[in-house]
Scaffold this motif. Structure first.
Motif, mmCIF file in Angstrom:
data_model
loop_
_atom_site.group_PDB
_atom_site.id
_atom_site.type_symbol
_atom_site.label_atom_id
_atom_site.label_comp_id
_atom_site.label_asym_id
_atom_site.label_seq_id
_atom_site.Cartn_x
_atom_site.Cartn_y
_atom_site.Cartn_z
ATOM 1 N N SER A 59 -126.426 -3.380 11.321
ATOM 2 C CA SER A 59 -124.611 -3.537 11.870
ATOM 3 C C SER A 59 -124.786 -4.282 13.181
ATOM 4 C CB SER A 59 -124.008 -2.305 12.025
ATOM 5 O OG SER A 59 -124.388 -1.685 13.336
ATOM 6 N N VAL A 127 -123.549 -5.503 8.647
ATOM 7 C CA VAL A 127 -122.635 -6.287 8.254
ATOM 8 C C VAL A 127 -122.648 -6.822 10.716
ATOM 9 C CG1 VAL A 127 -120.560 -4.373 9.341
ATOM 10 C CG2 VAL A 127 -121.823 -4.045 7.684
ATOM 11 N N PRO A 152 -117.192 -8.809 9.634
ATOM 12 C CA PRO A 152 -115.881 -7.856 9.190
ATOM 13 C C PRO A 152 -114.589 -9.193 10.559
ATOM 14 C CG PRO A 152 -117.580 -6.893 10.562
ATOM 15 C CD PRO A 152 -118.197 -8.015 10.300
ATOM 16 N N ARG A 174 -117.274 -12.574 4.416
ATOM 17 C CA ARG A 174 -116.763 -11.790 6.084
ATOM 18 C C ARG A 174 -115.467 -11.520 5.092
ATOM 19 N NH1 ARG A 174 -115.079 -17.464 8.606
ATOM 20 N NH2 ARG A 174 -114.424 -18.981 6.909
ATOM 21 N N THR A 175 -115.570 -10.440 5.341
ATOM 22 C CA THR A 175 -113.945 -9.848 4.733
ATOM 23 C C THR A 175 -112.927 -9.576 5.661
ATOM 24 O OG1 THR A 175 -114.785 -8.174 6.402
ATOM 25 C CG2 THR A 175 -116.115 -7.892 3.672
ATOM 26 N N SER A 319 -104.672 -4.727 6.931
ATOM 27 C CA SER A 319 -105.200 -4.100 6.407
ATOM 28 C C SER A 319 -103.910 -4.299 5.509
ATOM 29 C CB SER A 319 -105.845 -3.757 6.456
ATOM 30 O OG SER A 319 -106.519 -3.629 8.052
ATOM 31 N N TYR A 342 -109.967 -4.041 13.147
ATOM 32 C CA TYR A 342 -111.651 -4.676 11.991
ATOM 33 C C TYR A 342 -111.448 -3.373 11.280
ATOM 34 C CZ TYR A 342 -110.061 -8.826 12.992
ATOM 35 O OH TYR A 342 -109.499 -10.463 13.398
ATOM 36 N N GLN A 345 -112.072 -3.969 7.652
ATOM 37 C CA GLN A 345 -113.517 -4.840 7.522
ATOM 38 C C GLN A 345 -114.352 -4.497 7.666
ATOM 39 O OE1 GLN A 345 -110.141 -5.369 8.981
ATOM 40 N NE2 GLN A 345 -108.921 -6.973 8.190
ATOM 41 N N ALA A 346 -114.627 -3.912 8.334
ATOM 42 C CA ALA A 346 -116.071 -3.246 8.651
ATOM 43 C C ALA A 346 -117.036 -1.966 7.951
ATOM 44 C CB ALA A 346 -116.732 -2.475 9.966
ATOM 45 N N ASP A 348 -115.283 -2.440 4.868
ATOM 46 C CA ASP A 348 -115.118 -2.959 3.463
ATOM 47 C C ASP A 348 -116.877 -3.361 3.070
ATOM 48 O OD1 ASP A 348 -112.763 -2.221 2.268
ATOM 49 O OD2 ASP A 348 -112.147 -3.929 2.787
ATOM 50 N N ALA A 349 -117.303 -3.907 4.864
ATOM 51 C CA ALA A 349 -118.495 -5.134 5.172
ATOM 52 C C ALA A 349 -119.601 -3.925 3.996
ATOM 53 C CB ALA A 349 -118.625 -5.886 5.819
ATOM 54 N N SER A 405 -109.014 -2.497 3.603
ATOM 55 C CA SER A 405 -108.638 -4.070 4.206
ATOM 56 C C SER A 405 -107.955 -5.579 3.196
ATOM 57 C CB SER A 405 -109.374 -4.974 5.127
ATOM 58 O OG SER A 405 -110.806 -5.583 3.885
#
Length: 440
Positions: A59, A127, A152, A174-175, A319, A342, A345-346, A348-349, A405
């Motif tokens: 990450s 990520v 993300p 990217r998510t 989200s 976020y 989103q993180a 999901d990434a 997200s």
């Protein structure tokens, strides 16, 4: 996040330096680094056992610097995902190892961290990052090293064009949706509120300038006027005072000022505008770069004791994914409270990295890049649980991951389409979502 010793950090920085010049020289972005300006990227590896065959991911997120207030909200998602995956058997029969790096909201630190992850840790996927300027530096290191980078939160439209040009060779996704969509959402919000004449002020980096251009184009198509279109206000992210930029942004009595900022520097700019008496009667419209619980406090209170930002409006990628409820519950059970901006989103990434590796049946960046679109799009069985997805992939079935997200349907350019929350600042200084707007 704990930091490694100064001696080890120095050795990492020295070893990585040879990889950095090309990645760093062309980035005009924030340089608010920790450790007295050092660009060494502090790291913290998980204690998960590692071997030559297992999946290693990294990450690259900001826990210090201009975006620390948001980065610290999302950074817990990735280790939570790794912990969950390892509890259900890992990927390709092996546990997942995670290496975490603080990119300091700084392109040089981000490039150094990416070099370490790619060449020393030899991760297959990362990520990160959050700031578009940092991701620009990081992806230039990731691509030649065949490491899959999934951001993300880097929303600059520049990445879409570079992907179309073939610059990323499939090693980018990217998510969070690009700012071409958020600009449309914010322009729609401005017109819905009846604003006809607006001005803009943005941080002078990929994120700010890309957003500004997309917003101006969209707002004009909707019949509005951007009064400083020919003299845009773009502030230096390394500046310490912002009186001139504030005065220029609020000049001409606009109905609203569209402010595309980062929290640390943006708070100083808005405070300067207030102290010059420029904000009275002007609506402030903000974006995702400043949406953190601490931002109203950073801007501060006026002479009347009220928060300067009271009544400000903004947008942020929302989200609304099928997995959001279960993600929120897991976060509460493991960490307490609710995940911040976020964080979905993180999650999901990281989920896409492990699912793509399983689909490829190999724990490599090439394998992930080849399969990341396959596991995130139809056809395939809809799955919201990552462990269920891994099980189905192991059995040879196709899946269509539905994230926390959103549906995270990654397209050929690595982009996704999302919805946006509309948020405001109350009299108590609290930020709350009050509506949703779709860029469609």
């Amino acid at each position: 996040m704990k930091k490694i010793s100064a001696a080890l950090a120095l050795s990492i920085s020295t070893l990585a330096a040879g990889f950095l010049t090309a990645a760093c020289d062309n980035t005009g972005s924030p340089n608010n680094t920790a450790n007295n300006g050092s660009t060494t990227a502090p790291v913290n590896s998980t204690t998960t056992n590692s071997n030559a065959k297992n999946l290693k991911i990294g990450s690259l997120l900001p826990t210090t610097g201009d975006l620390a207030s948001i980065g610290q909200q999302m950074v817990g998602s990735v280790p939570l995902l790794v912990e969950s995956v390892n509890a259900c058997g890992g990927v390709n029969g092996e546990p997942v190892t995670l290496v975490q790096v603080d990119d300091q909201t700084d392109p040089k630190a981000g490039a150094a961290g990416m070099s370490k992850l790619a060449t020393l840790d030899k991760v297959a996927g990362v990520v990160g990052s959050f700031a578009s300027s940092v991701s620009t530096a990081a992806v230039s290191v990731a691509v030649p090293n065949k490491v899959m980078l999934v951001s993300p939160g880097s929303t600059s439209p520049v990445f879409t064009q570079k992907a179309k040009n073939g610059d990323f060779k499939g090693f980018w996704a990217r998510t969070a949706p690009p700012d071409t969509y958020q600009a449309l959402a914010l322009a729609q919000l401005a017109r819905k509120k009846g604003f006809q004449r607006v001005s803009t002020v943005v941080i002078n980096n990929d994120y700010g300038v890309g957003f500004e251009k997309a917003f101006v184009e969209t707002f004009e198509k909707l019949g509005g006027t951007v009064i400083n279109k020919n003299n845009p206000v773009r502030y230096d992210p390394k500046a310490q005072t912002f009186n001139t930029e504030a005065a220029n942004a609020f000049a001409g009595k606009p109905d609203a000022v569209i402010a595309v900022l980062y929290a640390e520097t943006g708070s100083l700019l808005l405070k300067a505008a207030y102290e010059q008496g420029l904000t009275k009667g002007v609506q402030v419209l903000l974006t995702d770069g400043v949406k953190s619980p601490t931002f109203p406090e950073q801007v501060g209170k006026g002479s009347d004791g009220q928060y300067i930002l009271t009544g400000a409006l903004g947008t942020v990628p929302g989200s609304d994914g099928q997995a959001l409820t279960s993600f929120n519950k897991l976060w509460k059970d493991k960490k307490g409270g609710s995940p911040g901006e976020y964080a979905p989103q993180a999650w999901d990434a990281a989920a896409l990295l492990v699912l793509a590796a399983q689909a490829a049946k190999e724990n490599t960046g090439v394998g992930i890049a080849n399969k990341i679109r396959e596991v995130s799009n139809a056809p395939g069985k809809d799955v919201t649980d990552v462990c269920e997805g891994l099980k189905l992939l192991k059995a040879g079935q196709d899946i269509n991951y539905q994230g926390a997200s959103g549906n995270v349907d990654v397209d050929a350019n690595g982009d996704v389409l999302g919805v946006y929350d509309v948020w405001t600042v109350g009299e108590d200084g609290k930020i709350k979502a009050i509506d949703k707007v779709s860029p469609k």
